[in-house]
Motif scaffolding. Structure first.
Motif, PDB file in Angstrom:
ATOM      1  N   ASP A 154     -46.828 -79.070  35.281  1.00 46.62           N
ATOM      2  CA  ASP A 154     -47.163 -80.385  35.832  1.00 46.62           C
ATOM      3  C   ASP A 154     -48.143 -80.276  36.997  1.00 46.62           C
ATOM      4  O   ASP A 154     -49.056 -81.096  37.143  1.00 46.62           O
ATOM      5  CB  ASP A 154     -45.892 -81.092  36.302  1.00 46.62           C
ATOM      6  N   TYR A 155     -47.917 -79.255  37.824  1.00 42.85           N
ATOM      7  CA  TYR A 155     -48.752 -79.066  39.023  1.00 42.85           C
ATOM      8  C   TYR A 155     -50.203 -78.803  38.633  1.00 42.85           C
ATOM      9  O   TYR A 155     -51.134 -79.299  39.263  1.00 42.85           O
ATOM     10  CB  TYR A 155     -48.094 -77.950  39.829  1.00 42.85           C
ATOM     11  N   LEU A 156     -50.405 -78.069  37.549  1.00 44.43           N
ATOM     12  CA  LEU A 156     -51.761 -77.811  37.069  1.00 44.43           C
ATOM     13  C   LEU A 156     -52.318 -79.006  36.286  1.00 44.43           C
ATOM     14  O   LEU A 156     -53.477 -79.381  36.453  1.00 44.43           O
ATOM     15  CB  LEU A 156     -51.785 -76.553  36.199  1.00 44.43           C
ATOM     16  N   ALA A 157     -51.484 -79.604  35.439  1.00 43.68           N
ATOM     17  CA  ALA A 157     -51.939 -80.732  34.626  1.00 43.68           C
ATOM     18  C   ALA A 157     -52.363 -81.919  35.490  1.00 43.68           C
ATOM     19  O   ALA A 157     -53.225 -82.713  35.086  1.00 43.68           O
ATOM     20  CB  ALA A 157     -50.844 -81.149  33.649  1.00 43.68           C
ATOM     21  N   ALA A 158     -51.790 -82.039  36.673  1.00 42.91           N
ATOM     22  CA  ALA A 158     -52.151 -83.128  37.582  1.00 42.91           C
ATOM     23  C   ALA A 158     -53.615 -83.026  38.025  1.00 42.91           C
ATOM     24  O   ALA A 158     -54.198 -84.022  38.467  1.00 42.91           O
ATOM     25  CB  ALA A 158     -51.240 -83.117  38.804  1.00 42.91           C
ATOM     26  N   LYS A 159     -54.199 -81.830  37.885  1.00 45.19           N
ATOM     27  CA  LYS A 159     -55.593 -81.619  38.268  1.00 45.19           C
ATOM     28  C   LYS A 159     -56.500 -81.438  37.054  1.00 45.19           C
ATOM     29  O   LYS A 159     -57.649 -81.000  37.185  1.00 45.19           O
ATOM     30  CB  LYS A 159     -55.714 -80.396  39.183  1.00 45.19           C
ATOM     31  N   LYS A 160     -56.008 -81.815  35.889  1.00 44.60           N
ATOM     32  CA  LYS A 160     -56.793 -81.587  34.671  1.00 44.60           C
ATOM     33  C   LYS A 160     -58.079 -82.414  34.655  1.00 44.60           C
ATOM     34  O   LYS A 160     -59.101 -81.972  34.122  1.00 44.60           O
ATOM     35  CB  LYS A 160     -55.972 -81.886  33.421  1.00 44.60           C
ATOM     36  N   ASP A 161     -58.053 -83.605  35.223  1.00 45.14           N
ATOM     37  CA  ASP A 161     -59.268 -84.421  35.248  1.00 45.14           C
ATOM     38  C   ASP A 161     -60.386 -83.699  36.004  1.00 45.14           C
ATOM     39  O   ASP A 161     -61.553 -83.725  35.581  1.00 45.14           O
ATOM     40  CB  ASP A 161     -58.987 -85.779  35.897  1.00 45.14           C
ATOM     41  N   ALA A 162     -60.035 -83.063  37.114  1.00 40.68           N
ATOM     42  CA  ALA A 162     -61.030 -82.303  37.878  1.00 40.68           C
ATOM     43  C   ALA A 162     -61.532 -81.111  37.066  1.00 40.68           C
ATOM     44  O   ALA A 162     -62.720 -80.774  37.099  1.00 40.68           O
ATOM     45  CB  ALA A 162     -60.432 -81.833  39.202  1.00 40.68           C
ATOM     46  N   MET A 163     -60.614 -80.469  36.338  1.00 36.01           N
ATOM     47  CA  MET A 163     -61.012 -79.343  35.490  1.00 36.01           C
ATOM     48  C   MET A 163     -61.919 -79.819  34.364  1.00 36.01           C
ATOM     49  O   MET A 163     -62.942 -79.185  34.060  1.00 36.01           O
ATOM     50  CB  MET A 163     -59.777 -78.639  34.938  1.00 36.01           C
ATOM     51  N   ASP A 164     -61.563 -80.941  33.732  1.00 40.78           N
ATOM     52  CA  ASP A 164     -62.390 -81.489  32.649  1.00 40.78           C
ATOM     53  C   ASP A 164     -63.792 -81.808  33.150  1.00 40.78           C
ATOM     54  O   ASP A 164     -64.791 -81.522  32.471  1.00 40.78           O
ATOM     55  CB  ASP A 164     -61.750 -82.755  32.082  1.00 40.78           C
ATOM     56  N   ALA A 165     -63.877 -82.394  34.342  1.00 40.43           N
ATOM     57  CA  ALA A 165     -65.179 -82.768  34.906  1.00 40.43           C
ATOM     58  C   ALA A 165     -66.054 -81.541  35.153  1.00 40.43           C
ATOM     59  O   ALA A 165     -67.286 -81.619  35.086  1.00 40.43           O
ATOM     60  CB  ALA A 165     -64.983 -83.549  36.201  1.00 40.43           C
ATOM     61  N   ALA A 166     -65.404 -80.402  35.428  1.00 38.74           N
ATOM     62  CA  ALA A 166     -66.143 -79.157  35.673  1.00 38.74           C
ATOM     63  C   ALA A 166     -66.315 -78.329  34.398  1.00 38.74           C
ATOM     64  O   ALA A 166     -66.873 -77.228  34.446  1.00 38.74           O
ATOM     65  CB  ALA A 166     -65.418 -78.329  36.732  1.00 38.74           C
ATOM     66  N   GLY A 167     -65.826 -78.851  33.278  1.00 44.44           N
ATOM     67  CA  GLY A 167     -65.943 -78.116  32.011  1.00 44.44           C
ATOM     68  C   GLY A 167     -65.018 -76.927  31.913  1.00 44.44           C
ATOM     69  O   GLY A 167     -65.328 -75.930  31.241  1.00 44.44           O
ATOM     70  N   VAL A 168     -63.862 -77.018  32.567  1.00 44.71           N
ATOM     71  CA  VAL A 168     -62.904 -75.911  32.612  1.00 44.71           C
ATOM     72  C   VAL A 168     -61.680 -76.252  31.758  1.00 44.71           C
ATOM     73  O   VAL A 168     -61.106 -77.343  31.893  1.00 44.71           O
ATOM     74  CB  VAL A 168     -62.462 -75.628  34.060  1.00 44.71           C
TER      75      VAL A 168
END
Length: 259
Positions: free
Chosen positions: A124-138
């Motif tokens: 959950d702690y990582l998935a909460a930042k998935k939008d930021a990862m998606d925006a960076a192509g990660v």
């Protein structure tokens, strides 16, 4: 003076702590007990350990601390070993683990096991930042030791927003030299974190946790988080958990993957 936490938590919590420390001793004793209803055949389990000082060393790949001399593995050794390791996707297909970041950057989290309540929090702690990862192509990936069926159950229960893979042979964990042992699993800090997570509504999956592979092997080795790719040998960040539930600061992970 012995300090007991058990009066402050209901019996429905995961740990009924006789979790005590004797301040007059240079080697305090900690006792954790699991209620019988969480164990097979109605038997209660107790784990007793004494705190032992351990020497922290610095990972050769990142500034993340490890425990013991085994953590000082070189980047070249790690990447070469990982190149021969395979994981299994939820459809049962074997994939070289380094293919997960060969053509992209990825944050790859390694769970202790698929039933672990601490690992569900990590997801959950990582998935909460998935939008930021998606925006960076990660890409966001989670790997756990165990079977494909265990991985599927975890994915269905947690609704994890990233990719999930099983490592039936625990080969990733050996290649990355993650720490292992009862003394890194049952610690005062981990015990308190589990109690907190139960109060937040998280739950351990005891059916998954008590499967023979987890009890005999997977449950005692800690996990970690890496940032890797693009490129099979490009591992730019490694955090090796020092104990169960040892999550790095999320901003540290985002700094390694997305900035």
């Amino acid at each position: 003076m012995a300090v007991s936490l058990s009066p402050y938590f209901s019996p429905s919590t995961l740990l009924q702590s006789n979790f005590s420390a004797n301040s007059s001793s240079t080697s305090p004793r900690f006792l954790f007990s699991l209620p019988s209803r969480h164990c097979r055949n109605g038997q209660s389990l107790e784990f007793s350990l004494r705190h032992r000082s351990q020497t922290a060393v610095v990972s050769a790949i990142s500034g993340s601390p490890g425990i013991g001399s085994s953590s000082s593995v070189s980047e070249e050794t790690t990447t070469n070993t990982l190149d021969s390791v395979k994981v299994v996707d939820l459809s049962g297909n074997e994939i070289p683990v380094s293919d997960l970041w060969k053509d992209r950057k990825a944050v790859v989290a390694f769970a202790r096991h698929f039933g672990c309540v601490l690992c569900r929090k990590r997801a959950d702690y990582l998935a909460a930042k998935k939008d930021a990862m998606d925006a960076a192509g990660v890409a966001l990936v989670l790997i756990g030791p165990g079977s494909v069926d265990q991985a599927r159950t975890f994915f269905e229960q947690t609704k994890f927003r990233g990719e999930v893979y099983a490592d039936p042979n625990h080969s990733c964990y050996e290649a990355l030299n993650f720490v292992s042992g009862v003394g890194t699993t049952f610690t005062p800090k981990a015990g308190l974190k589990i109690i907190q997570l139960y109060m937040e509504g998280y739950r351990q999956d005891w059916k998954l946790s008590m499967e023979s592979d987890t009890v005999n092997r997977g449950g005692w080795r800690q996990g970690g988080i890496i940032v890797a790719g693009p490129g099979k040998t490009n591992i730019s960040y490694i955090h090796r958990d020092k104990e169960a539930g040892d999550d790095p600061d999320i901003e540290e992970v985002l700094g390694a993957c997305c900035r």
